[in-house]
Structures are given as structure tokens and as C-alpha cells.
Design an enzyme around this catalytic site. Structure first.
Site, PDB file in Angstrom:
ATOM      1  N   ALA A  74      43.746  43.094  29.206  1.00 36.63           N
ATOM      2  CA  ALA A  74      44.460  44.326  29.585  1.00 36.63           C
ATOM      3  C   ALA A  74      43.578  45.233  30.432  1.00 36.63           C
ATOM      4  CB  ALA A  74      44.901  45.070  28.330  1.00 36.63           C
ATOM      5  N   TYR A 141      37.374  49.872  40.639  1.00 35.11           N
ATOM      6  CA  TYR A 141      37.881  48.787  39.802  1.00 35.11           C
ATOM      7  C   TYR A 141      36.738  47.839  39.416  1.00 35.11           C
ATOM      8  CZ  TYR A 141      39.831  44.200  38.795  1.00 35.11           C
ATOM      9  OH  TYR A 141      40.080  42.973  38.229  1.00 35.11           O
TER      10      TYR A 141
END
Ligand code: UDP
Length: 328
Positions: A74, A141
Site C-alpha cells: 500500500a 515518491y
């Protein structure tokens, strides 16, 4: 009961992993906030809807199941979104992972396979990239994933945490016979967007053709989701039998430019695909190609399905199926 926690199990990769684990006799428990995942893709075990950022949701989850280990997928993973909104990347990815790992320690769950990314490398100094290549992510990210990697490595030195960190290159393809494939909203990835443009007869936008590559477009290494799934299973089984604590690249080991992918999309779909070159997307490195010797050595794994034509053709089968489904 052989419960395995799969965070992000409602997503494209997670749902395929759940199927694979189910086939091997495990019970994959999906923990997902359904912000990006789909409820319909959770078919091989229970779905627990919750937030990694909620300590309370995690507490209830770990009290309910006695997990053998965790597959932690996730995360938010859109590079340009991370450039424009880093805060949600550090919160969801880093704080969420911190909460999860703290709960693992508290409940004595020792084994974790963590989904990391080639984005931790930044712009490579050499190619193909092996795992000890310097890590200098060029977007939040990649940096959020690298931070989690460090957290896992440091925790494993003082807790009984046994890990495999998988650095994914570009994942595509599908398991269309089980109705599993990419269904991102919004879609940002090259292969599904190029297939969509070919099918809809729209213009596909290429983000820059002035990179330091053979034809000026970025080079990426594509791995079939089925190969990626197998690596998770092998990693998990290895963790159950020995101390591993390894970082492993997962790619097909070959690089293709955006123009080459477009050529294959035209060939496989038998459709024309018009393109337009626009400005670079923020945060895109020129070239990312994996050296996969480590996965071969440690996991005895070799890609089986990652020939680029097979990847695109399986994505195409899925695209046509999903398009029909979403229109009916
Ligand atoms: N790309 C592109 N047009 C698009 C989507 C992607 O030119 O509509 C390019 C992107 O700049 C990168 C490559 O395709 O060079 C792969 O991008 P993708 O988003 O699929 O994966 P990433 O490498 O960012 O994880």
C-alpha cells in the site's frame, strides 16, 4: 490458519499477489483504504478496509488475525503527484509504513516483503543498475520509498525483523484469465495509456524526446505482473525458512524507449497510434534498467512472462475486457 497480511491487496499488483498466495494455501488478508484499489478485485481472502495512518485500525487488524508475515504494497506511487504534493507521500508512505512496522514488532510478526521501487536510484550512474548502485532519488515518491527501506533495515538490526525489499521496475501485463489487470484512476502509465489512445484513436502524448537515450525518449524496463507476483511468493517462502534481509531488483532486465513501446503497441493492436511530443514530465529519470542477477542468485528466479510483446499483449487483452465491462 496461514494468514498473510497484504497491504494494498485491492490494487492491481496486490490482487494478483492475493490470488497467487491463495493458490498456495495461504489466506491473504487485504488491508486497503480503497482510495486507489478496487473492492471487486479482492476475491481470494477477506478485505479489511482501513488506513495505515490510523494506529487504531492497525491495532484492530493485528488483534483479529495471527499473521505469518506481511506483504507491504500500500502506497501512493504517482511520481508527478509526489513532486507537486510531497506531503501526502511522506504521510501515507512513510508514516503509514512506520505504523505498520511498529505493529509488526508489537505483535511479534517477523517477516516482511516490502514493495519498493527503482525510483530510489534516481538518474543512474551506470546501467544496468545493480542493488548497490548509489541511491539518489530525484522525486519525493522515490525518496519516501528509500526512507522506508532505511527504516526496515535499521529496525531489523535491533528487532527480529526479517525482510526482502523488492525494487520494482515498470510493471505491466495482466492475468486476464482471472479478470485481473490495471484499472488505475487516473491512469498515468505508458502501456495502458498508449493502448487506450490506439483504441480510441486519440493522440498519445510523449513526455519529452530530448533525453540522453538512443532516440531521445526515456528508457524503462518492463516486468510482467505475473513475474512480479512470483517474486513475492518466492521471497515470502524464503523468509519463512531462513534469515534473508536483502534488497532485490525486480525487472525484466531489458530496456525499451517510449518510441519502441509505441511501435509494439501498433503491432499488437494492429491499430494506428498518433503521437505528439510535449514537454518533459517532472521527476522522470532518463533510463532505468535492472541488473537482475541478485534475484537469480538469491531466489532462483528468472522472468518467464516479461518478454515485452507478451507484456503488451496481455495488457491489451485486459484493456479490451475491462473496457467492455466498464461500458456495460
Ligand atoms: N510516458 C509518456 N506518456 C505518457 C505516460 C508515460 O511519454 O502518457 C513516459 C514517461 O515519461 C516515462 C515512461 O513513459 O518515460 C514510463 O512512464 P510510466 O508512467 O509508465 O512509468 P514510470 O517510469 O514513471 O514509473
Amino acid at each position: 490458519m496461514k494468514y498473510v497480511l497484504v497491504t494494498g491487496g485491492a490494487g492491481y499488483i496486490g490482487s494478483y499477489i492475493c490470488k497467487l498466495f491463495y493458490d498456495k494455501g495461504y489466506i491473504p488478508v487485504t488491508f486497503d483504504n480503497l482510495s486507489l484499489g478496487n473492492k471487486w478485485s479482492v476475491k481470494w481472502g477477506p478485505l479489511e478496509v482501513g488506513e495505515l495512518c490510523s494506529e487504531n485500525d492497525l491495532q484492530k487488524l493485528f488483534e483479529k488475525y495471527n499473521f505469518m508475515g506481511v506483504i507491504h504494497l500500500a502506497a501512493l506511487s504517482n511520481v508527478s503527484e509526489s513532486v507537486n504534493n510531497p506531503s501526502i507521500y511522506y504521510k501515507n508512505n512513510v508514516i503509514g509504513s512506520y505504523n505498520l512496522i511498529e505493529k509488526m514488532i508489537k505483535f511479534n510478526v517477523k517477516n516482511i516483503v516490502f514493495s519498493s521501487t527503482a525510483a530510489v536510484y534516481g538518474n543512474p550512474i551506470h546501467s544496468p543498475i545493480c542493488e548497490n548502485h548509489p541511491t539518489q532519488p530525484i522525486n519525493p515518491y522515490g525518496d519516501s520509498k528509500l526512507t522506508i527501506e532505511k527504516l526496515i533495515c535499521n529496525y531489523s538490526k535491533c528487532h527480529e525483523l526479517n525482510f526482502v525489499i523488492l525494487r520494482y521496475f515498470n510493471v505491466s501485463g495482466s492475468d486476464f484469465s482471472n479478470n485481473l489487470g490495471e484499472a488505475h484512476l487516473p491512469e498515468t502509465h505508458l502501456i495502458p495509456l498508449a493502448l487506450e489512445a490506439a483504441h480510441q484513436n486519440t493522440i498519445f502524448k510523449i513526455y519529452g524526446d530530448n533525453y540522453q537515450t538512443t532516440d531521445g525518449t526515456c528508457i524503462r524496463d518492463y516486468i510482467h505482473v505475473k513475474d512480479l507476483g512470483n517474486v513475492h511468493l518466492l521471497s515470502f517462502e524464503k523468509l519463512n525458512s531462513s534469515k534473508v534481509n536483502q534488497i532485490i531488483n525486480v525487472g525484466g532486465g531489458k530496456g525499451y524507449t517510449v518510441y519502441e513501446i509505441i511501435k509494439y503497441v501498433k503491432k499488437i493492436t494492429n491499430l494506428d497510434l498518433k503521437t505528439d511530443v510535449i514537454k518533459r514530465r517532472k521527476g522522470d529519470p532518463d533510463i532505468l534498467v535492472s541488473d537482475i542477477s541478485m534475484s537469480k542468485n538469491i531466489l532462483s528466479w528468472e522472468p518467464e512472462y516479461s518478454d515485452v510483446e507478451q507484456v503488451i499483449s496481455d495488457s491489451w487483452e485486459w484493456y479490451k475486457y475491462y473496457k467492455t465491462l466498464s461500458q456495460s
